[in-house]
Design an enzyme around this catalytic site. Structure first.
Site, mmCIF file in Angstrom:
data_model
loop_
_atom_site.group_PDB
_atom_site.id
_atom_site.type_symbol
_atom_site.label_atom_id
_atom_site.label_comp_id
_atom_site.label_asym_id
_atom_site.label_seq_id
_atom_site.Cartn_x
_atom_site.Cartn_y
_atom_site.Cartn_z
ATOM 1 N N HIS A 57 0.823 -1.213 0.000
ATOM 2 C CA HIS A 57 0.000 0.000 0.000
ATOM 3 C C HIS A 57 0.858 1.265 0.000
ATOM 4 O O HIS A 57 0.345 2.376 0.108
ATOM 5 C CB HIS A 57 -0.913 -0.024 1.234
ATOM 6 N N LYS A 98 3.266 4.373 -1.200
ATOM 7 C CA LYS A 98 3.339 5.271 -2.352
ATOM 8 C C LYS A 98 4.657 6.044 -2.243
ATOM 9 O O LYS A 98 4.776 6.990 -1.456
ATOM 10 C CB LYS A 98 2.165 6.249 -2.380
ATOM 11 N N ASP A 104 16.340 10.781 -9.070
ATOM 12 C CA ASP A 104 17.760 11.135 -8.978
ATOM 13 C C ASP A 104 18.285 11.097 -7.547
ATOM 14 O O ASP A 104 19.323 11.700 -7.255
ATOM 15 C CB ASP A 104 18.015 12.519 -9.590
ATOM 16 N N HIS A 115 -9.574 10.875 0.935
ATOM 17 C CA HIS A 115 -8.645 9.752 0.934
ATOM 18 C C HIS A 115 -7.363 10.069 1.709
ATOM 19 O O HIS A 115 -6.463 9.237 1.804
ATOM 20 C CB HIS A 115 -8.303 9.387 -0.509
ATOM 21 N N LYS A 170 -4.613 10.627 4.608
ATOM 22 C CA LYS A 170 -4.266 9.925 5.847
ATOM 23 C C LYS A 170 -3.306 10.835 6.609
ATOM 24 O O LYS A 170 -2.075 10.748 6.461
ATOM 25 C CB LYS A 170 -3.588 8.581 5.573
ATOM 26 N N ASP A 223 -1.123 19.310 18.147
ATOM 27 C CA ASP A 223 -0.664 20.581 18.704
ATOM 28 C C ASP A 223 -0.078 21.460 17.598
ATOM 29 O O ASP A 223 -0.637 21.533 16.511
ATOM 30 C CB ASP A 223 0.326 20.333 19.842
#
Length: 483
Positions: A220, A222, A227, A401, A403, A408
């Site tokens: 899952h 990403k 470079d 979508h 996350k 604080d």
């Protein structure tokens, strides 16, 4: 006939218990599987074969320990050779709460503090993909890409064609994708890339197949690294829906980070580990300096952060522990965004303690499902948490979508891990934990903007639902440990 039926039930019950208890797992997941196996005798065992067996990580990750050790030595040497104060002095300058979180990840994830980073927060598909395509086109030496979803639609073809063009120009291109998350995308889609010297592989494709029945553990993550100097991490995948082109979802609201600085080393390291575990016959040289440019060139800004991974290859649940620690550290606010809200007992307790201690705890979830069964479980937990004074909002302007967690004024997390059992235990995930007031302020401002397009959910509103809807939510909740 009755005797035969009784014998079948007894045999099924015994086999169900022996099957589930044969492998160590937490109590909640154990009971969920027992329920499924008992009430669905044949179908339950088929589902368990594909989704219930634990990951044989010793065999699958035979190279990882050696690769990780070699990269850790290289990165530590590069960091020490870089200009500026030592990592120890950098860490000492942070708040006590930040230092405690840094120490946690150093111990359970062997994740050092990455300093001198420049971070750009991207919250729309248009901006993210513009930045991504521009960065890919500028690649001169290497492109490493890892996504849960890489669809072969209009956007997917556009990204692939950019990769083909860079590969033709001599850039070393590697693409890693999850076969289930990218359903419909086959090796044929990446043939133009391979024909010009590029590389593409599905995650653990030689291991996760119908023979081994290991389909429940998904990549899952990403990650994009170009470079060895610019990286991306967050919630977006590659596909038209992430640009709001699918009527089912409408506007797609997500959060991604563009990073330059020493944190890119760690994104690179995790990609290399994942690639070498998947494409065994095309393993990459993990200590090749091409992947890890000199730190002096890489230093860009003042943001401190840690790149943290978790997955079924470890029992530590590192990102979940990071989430819990963030909640514990909150004194004023703890604002969470997640498309799936299926927390375990320890996370629920942390949220309740924080809310009852006067912390402003807010959780934002979508107003629509993309997986119906999972969404009913999300609604159930939203209802229960609302009873404890936690403010639950449903985002109304399309599909949420993102996350993210904002704590604080100086702590935050952005990544791929949802607030659910699957991300905590079953998926391979990656998150950036950030210690930077400016980044936290940017994320908080975006959260407040999203609240203007959200609806506060009340306990009374949940209780006014139909009995059938409430039953579906309760039923989904019973199986939440294995969703």
């Amino acid at each position: 006939m009755d005797n035969i039926f009784t014998v079948i039930i007894v045999i099924n019950s015994v086999l169900a218990i022996l099957t589930v208890f044969r492998e160590p797992r937490d109590i909640a997941a154990t009971w969920a599987w027992i329920l499924l196996l008992l009430f669905l005798p044949v179908i339950g065992f088929i589902l368990y074969s594909f989704a219930g067996r634990k990951l044989p990580h010793r065999r699958l990750f035979a190279y990882m320990d050696q690769d990780a050790s070699e990269m850790e030595n290289l990165i530590q040497r590069l960091v020490k050779e870089g200009p500026g104060p030592s990592l120890e002095k950098r860490a000492d300058a942070l708040s006590r709460s930040a230092r405690s979180l840094i120490t946690l990840f150093q111990r359970i994830n062997q994740t050092p503090l990455a300093t001198n980073n420049n971070v750009k927060v991207l919250t729309s598909g248009q901006r993210f993909f513009e930045e991504l395509k521009e960065t890919l086109r500028s690649a001169k030496e290497t492109i490493n890409i890892e996504f849960y979803t890489f669809y072969g639609d209009e956007l997917g073809c556009e990204i692939r064609d950019i990769l083909v063009e860079r590969a033709k120009a001599g850039v070393d291109v590697h693409v890693l994708y999850d076969s289930l998350g990218s359903v419909g995308t086959t090796g044929r889609f990446f043939k133009p890339l391979k024909d010009v010297g590029g590389h593409a592989s599905s995650f653990l494709h030689r291991r996760f197949n119908l023979i081994n029945f290991q389909l429940n553990f998904r990549d899952h993550r990403k990650i994009v690294v170009v470079d060895g100097r610019v990286g991306f991490v967050g919630g977006f995948n590659i596909g038209d829906q992430y640009l709001g082109r699918k009527k089912k979802f409408g506007h797609w609201r997500d959060t991604h980070l563009k990073v330059s600085g020493s944190a890119v080393y760690y994104l690179q390291a995790h990609f290399l580990l994942d690639w070498n575990a998947s494409a065994v016959k095309e393993r990459m040289a993990v200590t090749k300096r091409l992947y890890f440019p000199d730190l002096e060139e890489a230093r860009q800004g003042d943001t401190n952060m840690q790149i943290v991974t978790s997955g079924p290859d470890s029992d530590d649940e590192q990102i979940k522990m990071g989430y819990i620690r963030l909640i514990q550290l909150a004194k004023k606010r703890c604002w969470i965004q997640t498309p799936y809200l299926i927390p375990d007992d320890s996370t629920i307790d942390a949220l309740r303690i924080a809310a009852n201690s006067g912390v402003d705890v807010r959780i934002m979830i979508p107003c629509m499902p993309d997986h119906m069964f999972v969404y009913r479980a999300t609604q159930y937990f939203a209802w229960q948490l609302a009873k404890d004074g936690i403010k639950v909002y449903t985002y109304q302007n399309g599909f949420l979508h993102a996350k993210t967690m904002v704590v604080d004024d100086h702590l935050a997390s952005v990544g791929s891990a949802n607030f659910d059992f699957r991300s905590f235990k079953l998926n391979f995930e990656v998150n950036a934990f950030l210690y930077d007031k400016d980044v936290v302020e940017t994320l908080a401002e975006r959260y407040e903007h999203d609240m203007k397009q959200s609806k506060l959910q009340t306990v009374e509103g949940f209780e006014k639902q139909s009995r059938w809807m409430i039953f579906k939510q309760y039923a989904s909740r019973l199986l939440s440990p294995i969703l």
